[in-house]
Scaffold this motif. Sequence first.
Motif, short mmCIF file in Angstrom:
data_model
loop_
_atom_site.label_atom_id
_atom_site.label_comp_id
_atom_site.label_asym_id
_atom_site.label_seq_id
_atom_site.Cartn_x
_atom_site.Cartn_y
_atom_site.Cartn_z
N GLN A 9 5.04 -7.91 -4.38
CA GLN A 9 4.25 -8.96 -4.92
C GLN A 9 4.93 -9.51 -6.16
OE1 GLN A 9 0.43 -7.71 -5.62
NE2 GLN A 9 -0.30 -7.34 -3.59
N LYS A 10 4.58 -11.11 -6.42
CA LYS A 10 4.99 -11.61 -7.79
C LYS A 10 6.51 -11.48 -7.87
CE LYS A 10 0.35 -10.75 -9.75
NZ LYS A 10 -0.56 -10.27 -10.97
N THR A 11 7.35 -11.75 -7.05
CA THR A 11 8.88 -11.58 -7.32
C THR A 11 9.12 -12.83 -8.29
OG1 THR A 11 8.92 -10.61 -5.14
CG2 THR A 11 11.07 -11.65 -6.56
N THR A 12 9.91 -12.72 -9.38
CA THR A 12 10.16 -13.77 -10.25
C THR A 12 11.43 -13.37 -10.87
OG1 THR A 12 9.12 -12.49 -12.18
CG2 THR A 12 7.72 -14.09 -11.04
N TRP A 13 12.11 -14.53 -11.25
CA TRP A 13 13.40 -14.26 -12.23
C TRP A 13 13.47 -15.26 -13.28
CZ3 TRP A 13 18.77 -15.63 -9.44
CH2 TRP A 13 19.87 -15.22 -10.26
N ASP A 14 13.40 -14.61 -14.35
CA ASP A 14 13.38 -15.07 -15.78
C ASP A 14 14.80 -15.27 -16.30
OD1 ASP A 14 13.44 -15.96 -18.38
OD2 ASP A 14 11.51 -14.93 -18.69
N HIS A 15 15.48 -16.42 -15.83
CA HIS A 15 16.85 -16.48 -16.24
C HIS A 15 17.15 -16.40 -17.55
CE1 HIS A 15 15.65 -20.75 -16.44
NE2 HIS A 15 16.74 -20.92 -17.05
N SER A 16 16.49 -16.74 -18.36
CA SER A 16 16.78 -16.88 -19.94
C SER A 16 16.81 -15.64 -20.36
CB SER A 16 15.59 -17.73 -20.47
OG SER A 16 14.25 -16.96 -20.51
N LYS A 17 15.92 -14.58 -19.74
CA LYS A 17 16.07 -13.04 -20.13
C LYS A 17 16.88 -12.22 -19.14
CE LYS A 17 11.46 -13.14 -22.14
NZ LYS A 17 10.15 -12.58 -22.12
N MET A 18 17.53 -13.09 -18.30
CA MET A 18 18.39 -12.41 -17.27
C MET A 18 17.49 -11.15 -16.60
SD MET A 18 22.07 -12.66 -18.84
CE MET A 18 21.67 -11.79 -20.26
N ASP A 19 16.22 -11.48 -16.11
CA ASP A 19 15.34 -10.50 -15.64
C ASP A 19 14.84 -10.92 -14.43
OD1 ASP A 19 13.86 -7.93 -16.07
OD2 ASP A 19 12.15 -9.38 -15.81
N SER B 215 12.35 -9.35 -11.67
CA SER B 215 11.33 -8.54 -11.26
C SER B 215 10.24 -8.74 -10.27
CB SER B 215 10.48 -8.32 -12.77
OG SER B 215 9.95 -9.57 -12.88
N ALA B 216 9.65 -7.68 -9.76
CA ALA B 216 8.64 -7.63 -8.83
C ALA B 216 7.65 -6.68 -9.09
CB ALA B 216 9.11 -7.57 -7.47
N VAL C 181 8.93 -3.48 -11.00
CA VAL C 181 10.37 -2.94 -10.73
C VAL C 181 11.34 -4.25 -11.36
CG1 VAL C 181 10.10 -1.34 -8.96
CG2 VAL C 181 10.47 -3.99 -8.53
N ASN C 182 12.52 -3.76 -11.88
CA ASN C 182 13.12 -4.97 -12.40
C ASN C 182 14.54 -4.77 -12.52
OD1 ASN C 182 12.73 -3.44 -14.63
ND2 ASN C 182 13.74 -5.12 -15.93
N ALA C 183 15.45 -5.63 -12.53
CA ALA C 183 17.01 -5.54 -12.92
C ALA C 183 17.43 -6.54 -13.52
CB ALA C 183 17.47 -5.21 -11.45
N PRO C 184 18.46 -6.39 -14.22
CA PRO C 184 19.23 -7.38 -14.89
C PRO C 184 20.13 -8.06 -14.02
CG PRO C 184 20.61 -5.44 -15.51
CD PRO C 184 19.28 -4.98 -14.64
N ILE C 185 20.06 -9.52 -14.13
CA ILE C 185 20.77 -10.48 -13.14
C ILE C 185 21.64 -11.33 -14.09
CG2 ILE C 185 21.03 -12.12 -11.37
CD1 ILE C 185 20.09 -9.21 -10.39
N PRO C 186 22.87 -11.58 -13.94
CA PRO C 186 23.70 -12.67 -14.77
C PRO C 186 23.02 -13.93 -14.51
CG PRO C 186 25.11 -11.21 -13.54
CD PRO C 186 23.93 -10.61 -13.06
N GLU C 187 23.10 -14.64 -15.90
CA GLU C 187 22.48 -16.06 -15.56
C GLU C 187 23.28 -17.01 -14.60
OE1 GLU C 187 21.55 -19.73 -18.76
OE2 GLU C 187 22.51 -18.04 -19.36
N THR D 67 12.86 -7.65 -1.56
CA THR D 67 11.94 -8.90 -1.97
C THR D 67 12.39 -9.97 -1.68
OG1 THR D 67 13.51 -9.30 -3.80
CG2 THR D 67 11.75 -7.61 -4.39
N GLU D 68 11.66 -11.14 -1.80
CA GLU D 68 12.09 -12.47 -1.47
C GLU D 68 13.31 -12.56 -2.23
OE1 GLU D 68 9.06 -15.79 -1.45
OE2 GLU D 68 7.90 -14.31 -2.48
#
Length: 401
Positions: free
Chosen positions: A312-322, A324-325, A363-369, A388-389
Amino acid sequence: MEKIFTLFLFLPIFALAQKESIWDLEELYKTPKYEETDLVNKKGVKSIFYESIDYKGKPTKVYAYYNIPTTERPENGYPAIVLVHGGGGTAFEDWVKIWNKRGYVAISMDLEGHLPSKNHQDRKNFEGSGPSRHGVFHDNNEALQDQWYYQAVAQVILAHSFLRGLPEVDTNNIGITGVSWGGMLTSSIAGIDDRFKFAIPIYGCGFLNGTDGLMGQHFKNGNQAYRDNLLTNFEAEAFLPKATMPILFINGSNDAHFPIPAMMSSAKAPKSKTYLYVEDGLGHGHPPAWDVEESYRFANAIIHNLPLMDIQKTTWDHSKMDFSAVVKGVRPRKVTAYYTFDKGKWQKRRWNSTPGNIKGTKVNAPIPEEATAAYLIIRDVKGMSLTTEVIFDTSDKQTMK
């Protein structure tokens, strides 16, 4: 320039809703007559012809392999599964045996009017056989009931009805899975035959119009009658919104025929709960599809009412390069993020991976901007992986295709 990221949305193409099925489901739900045959016998499976619908005014029959497991029979009978081959496929005895070993009654049939053989070019028709597939819906000038996809849908539903007529089968626990063209058929039939307990389309899906895969290119032939016939009568886009059973969509990250956006739109369409599994570099074909363990784990979970991860709640906060789900149900054990910097055709995108983190249900992982698309693969404590989505860069219009 600031990038904007969003969850993958439906492709903006919708077929007309059908009020009634163009197939005679009352007849197709009846157990078909069948006969055993000595033609193309294979050790460890039974060979049969079962009756199908008329083709060009004449009755037809379908060649199939099926078999009963040697495992101990459950109190209410064995679960069962209908196996739907893809392009160049036929009735596969090995596929039947794979599911037999896992405790399922299974049937695999040739949907192109052939007797099975290893070489597609050597396959022979037989008296009473139905049509062979003609390109990508290139028989659209034929009467509706004489087009291959119409006939194939009917043949698959009749295979289901055949299984339901076997005394060894638990009729409440019958699923369907298909590969490539078989995945397209599985996706369509999930919204047509609501007797199925679960569905597992592999590669093949719906919502192909406008996508950059090889299947989607056929919508660009300029023939409006062709497009209308396909979108209204056959494309899974018209049927998936009616699906009521749990569905697991399986695909490769770079599949040339069925790109990720089409799979994502397909997964968002049903009324029922859907799940995703995207495998990086998964080859396209029957043996690679059969090797995906998640299909068997998913089937067993549904049949035996076992819990599955609920992502659930899959999100990508690009400003924090995060990226998560939130995961509920079965606890996650391992997380791997996949991301690409590429744009353009999905089959040509190169994917990178990086380990993720687990903290409770998050769960989360760092993703480059600079990444243009990303997703997580989450493996649970019982060994099953789900995806995830996909989240993507909306400034890249190609991600919508």
